[in-house]
Scaffold this active site. Structure first.
Site, PDB file in Angstrom:
ATOM      1  N   PRO A 145      -3.640   0.181  18.789  1.00  0.00           N
ATOM      2  CA  PRO A 145      -3.492  -0.111  17.778  1.00  0.00           C
ATOM      3  C   PRO A 145      -3.575   0.800  16.441  1.00  0.00           C
ATOM      4  O   PRO A 145      -3.266   0.523  15.188  1.00  0.00           O
ATOM      5  CB  PRO A 145      -4.482  -1.290  17.166  1.00  0.00           C
ATOM      6  CG  PRO A 145      -5.702  -0.896  18.342  1.00  0.00           C
ATOM      7  CD  PRO A 145      -4.892  -0.261  19.396  1.00  0.00           C
ATOM      8  N   TYR A 189       4.151   6.413  10.101  1.00  0.00           N
ATOM      9  CA  TYR A 189       3.444   5.268   9.773  1.00  0.00           C
ATOM     10  C   TYR A 189       4.138   4.044   8.839  1.00  0.00           C
ATOM     11  O   TYR A 189       4.064   3.002   9.297  1.00  0.00           O
ATOM     12  CB  TYR A 189       2.044   5.664   9.001  1.00  0.00           C
ATOM     13  CG  TYR A 189       0.989   4.630   8.649  1.00  0.00           C
ATOM     14  CD1 TYR A 189       0.005   4.518   9.691  1.00  0.00           C
ATOM     15  CD2 TYR A 189       0.970   3.762   7.754  1.00  0.00           C
ATOM     16  CE1 TYR A 189      -0.830   3.806   9.551  1.00  0.00           C
ATOM     17  CE2 TYR A 189       0.008   3.004   7.459  1.00  0.00           C
ATOM     18  CZ  TYR A 189      -0.919   2.989   8.525  1.00  0.00           C
ATOM     19  OH  TYR A 189      -1.952   1.829   8.481  1.00  0.00           O
ATOM     20  N   LYS A 221       1.567  -0.387  14.998  1.00  0.00           N
ATOM     21  CA  LYS A 221       3.004  -0.106  15.499  1.00  0.00           C
ATOM     22  C   LYS A 221       3.295  -1.565  16.236  1.00  0.00           C
ATOM     23  O   LYS A 221       4.481  -1.937  16.335  1.00  0.00           O
ATOM     24  CB  LYS A 221       3.496   0.862  16.225  1.00  0.00           C
ATOM     25  CG  LYS A 221       3.517   2.193  15.346  1.00  0.00           C
ATOM     26  CD  LYS A 221       4.704   2.228  14.264  1.00  0.00           C
ATOM     27  CE  LYS A 221       4.711   3.240  13.224  1.00  0.00           C
ATOM     28  NZ  LYS A 221       4.519   2.364  11.931  1.00  0.00           N
ATOM     29  N   TYR A 272      -9.043   5.442   7.641  1.00  0.00           N
ATOM     30  CA  TYR A 272      -9.067   5.722   9.125  1.00  0.00           C
ATOM     31  C   TYR A 272     -10.169   6.855   9.105  1.00  0.00           C
ATOM     32  O   TYR A 272     -10.087   8.196   8.673  1.00  0.00           O
ATOM     33  CB  TYR A 272      -7.834   6.407   9.579  1.00  0.00           C
ATOM     34  CG  TYR A 272      -6.813   5.321   9.772  1.00  0.00           C
ATOM     35  CD1 TYR A 272      -5.982   4.783   8.859  1.00  0.00           C
ATOM     36  CD2 TYR A 272      -6.502   4.777  10.999  1.00  0.00           C
ATOM     37  CE1 TYR A 272      -5.097   3.691   8.990  1.00  0.00           C
ATOM     38  CE2 TYR A 272      -5.552   3.943  11.290  1.00  0.00           C
ATOM     39  CZ  TYR A 272      -4.686   3.420  10.230  1.00  0.00           C
ATOM     40  OH  TYR A 272      -3.937   2.414  10.389  1.00  0.00           O
ATOM     41  N   HIS A 308       0.861  -1.070   0.130  1.00  0.00           N
ATOM     42  CA  HIS A 308      -0.085   0.065   0.144  1.00  0.00           C
ATOM     43  C   HIS A 308       0.627   1.410  -0.022  1.00  0.00           C
ATOM     44  O   HIS A 308       1.839   1.320   0.641  1.00  0.00           O
ATOM     45  CB  HIS A 308      -0.862   0.009   1.396  1.00  0.00           C
ATOM     46  CG  HIS A 308      -2.057  -0.774   1.112  1.00  0.00           C
ATOM     47  ND1 HIS A 308      -3.345  -0.476   1.496  1.00  0.00           N
ATOM     48  CD2 HIS A 308      -2.183  -2.083   0.676  1.00  0.00           C
ATOM     49  CE1 HIS A 308      -4.172  -1.476   1.326  1.00  0.00           C
ATOM     50  NE2 HIS A 308      -3.458  -2.437   0.632  1.00  0.00           N
TER      51      HIS A 308
HETATM   52  C1  PHB Z   1      -5.663  -4.288  10.618  1.00  0.00           C
HETATM   53  O1  PHB Z   1      -5.611  -4.498   9.438  1.00  0.00           O
HETATM   54  O2  PHB Z   1      -5.791  -5.134  11.555  1.00  0.00           O
HETATM   55  C2  PHB Z   1      -5.175  -2.991  11.200  1.00  0.00           C
HETATM   56  C3  PHB Z   1      -4.683  -2.163  10.213  1.00  0.00           C
HETATM   57  C4  PHB Z   1      -4.310  -0.761  10.612  1.00  0.00           C
HETATM   58  C5  PHB Z   1      -4.292  -0.541  12.014  1.00  0.00           C
HETATM   59  C6  PHB Z   1      -4.701  -1.563  12.932  1.00  0.00           C
HETATM   60  C7  PHB Z   1      -4.932  -2.773  12.501  1.00  0.00           C
HETATM   61  O3  PHB Z   1      -3.987   0.760  12.620  1.00  0.00           O
END
Ligand code: PHB
Ligand code: APR
Length: 389
Positions: A288, A380, A292, A196, A72
């Site tokens: 989460p 990120y 990280k 997000y 990505h």
């Molecule tokens: C996930 O795909 O499980 C995932 C992706 C981004 C995050 C947390 C979990 O910030």
């Protein structure tokens, strides 16, 4: 029984450490409380930093990840009725993330370790650590494992960190007044990139695992219970929080896995005591939002491998002595980034209208200023793995 490094826990930290040590000619035994099936099915996060991808590839365990993982080059921040892309290719050229489930990493590591004849004991009972200051050993299920050093890779609820005498560790903690309800669903992702989303009803995240499997999270109250969240309620809430931009429709499907994760930041310092070295969740956890957790575990294990290699090759303890300091800079950077992403995107009940305006203003800044967006992007995708070493 005797080995050079006794490793407690067969999560990503313990398994990768065992594998990297093997590549350096250092022996280890891995002791895991759960069954192999359980650790291979445990659904966790799925975002791998470039440094994590590189580490797995260099260690010879990246083949399936390179084939099946999804590279990505950006993420979307969605709020106020619009989506805003953070373009990694422009802001941090040459760096990206790979979406690949943590349990797939675990499966690949277990397969590689067993193929190399590794000693991994699953379903071991009553693991206890002894004599950490001098000649450490581990007892479990009536057996005894003598080691030169012990690596505590047994996660946040393990036995390694509590084996350190009281008063040695300083603990830093932040609990958030909400949790994440996460699901895995048999449905094609509705978006090519992660979304997000910040809404007045709370945060939502659209992630994915493959062209046919999607992963979603919803901010829920800290005391939320799964039984109060039937499928229809989950989908309705995801729709409300994600279908906020013109033309976006969320596809739904069968929910195959669900769970609630508390949100917490935690660091125990130092990450070592005597001949015990803590790595991964055993020493620190992050909310989460910044994805990280796994990446920090990989970074710790890389530092620990170098330190152990120096120790076993020429008896030098310098890197081992500096292990905790070498890891903690990165750990704290990730703590800050995860806290920052969390506060930027979640609703806090105690926030008054003024605080909400501040949050929106900050989001506008991050999505309109190249400098601010670069801060997000570079954290990120992950800072280089030699930071703090
Ligand atoms: C996930 O795909 O499980 C995932 C992706 C981004 C995050 C947390 C979990 O910030
Ligand atoms: N004895 C033996 N093994 C134990 C014990 C114990 N007393 N307690 C826990 N374990 C095992 C757990 O069953 C688990 O398999 O230790 C392992 C720890 O693995 P993780 O929790 O996955 O932690 P870690 O390897 O540090 O991975 C980093 O990053 O994405 C985040 O939290 C996520 O697990 C992830 C972490």
């Amino acid at each position: 029984m005797r080995t050079q490094v006794g490793i407690i826990g067969a999560g990503p930290a313990g398994l990768l450490l065992s594998h990297l040590l093997h590549l350096r000619g250092i022996s280890s035994v891995v002791l895991e409380k759960r069954s192999r099936d359980y650790v291979e099915r445990r659904v966790r996060a799925g975002v791998l930093e470039q440094g994590t991808v590189d580490t797995l590839v260099e260690a010879g365990v990246g083949e399936r990840m390179l084939r099946e993982g999804l590279p990505h080059h950006g993420i979307e921040l969605r709020y106020g009725g619009a989506g805003h892309r953070i373009p990694f290719e422009k802001l941090v050229p040459g760096r990206a993330i790979t979406v690949y489930g943590q349990q797939e990493v675990v499966k690949d590591l277990i397969a590689a370790r067993l193929a190399a004849g590794a000693d991994i004991r699953f379903e071991v009972e009553d693991v206890e650590l002894h004599d950490l200051e001098s000649q450490p050993y581990v007892t479990f299920g009536g057996e005894r494992l003598d080691c030169d050093v012990i690596a505590g890779c047994d996660g946040f609820h393990g036995v390694s960190r509590p084996a350190i005498p009281e008063g040695v560790l300083s603990v830093f903690e932040r609990d958030y007044p909400f949790a994440w309800l996460g699901i895995l669903a048999r449905v094609a992702p509705s978006s090519e990139e992660l979304i997000y989303a910040r809404t007045e009803r709370g945060f939502a995240l659209h992630s994915m695992r493959s062209p046919t499997v999607s992963r979603f999270y919803l901010q829920v109250p800290a005391d939320a219970r799964l039984e109060d969240w039937p499928d229809e309620r989950i989908w309705a809430e995801l729709r409300t929080r994600l279908e906020t931009v013109p033309g976006f429709t969320l596809s739904t499907g069968e929910i195959t896995e669900r769970g609630i994760t508390p949100m917490r930041g935690f660091v125990a310092e130092p990450m070592q005591y005597g001949r015990l070295y803590l790595a991964g969740d055993a020493a620190h956890i992050v909310p989460p939002t910044g994805a990280k957790g796994l990446n920090l575990a990989v970074a710790d294990v890389r530092v620990l491998t170098e330190a152990l290699a120096a120790y076993f090759e020429n008896g030098s303890t310098e890197l081992l002595d500096g292990y905790s300091d070498a890891c903690l800079k990165r750990v704290w950077r990730a703590q800050h980034f995860s806290w920052w992403m969390t506060t930027l995107l979640h609703t806090f009940e105690e926030d008054d209208p003024y605080a909400r305006r501040l949050q929106l203003s900050y989001l506008d800044y991050v999505t309109s200023s190249e400098a601010a967006a670069t801060t997000l992007a570079e954290n990120y995708v992950g800072l280089p793995f030699d930071v703090g070493r």
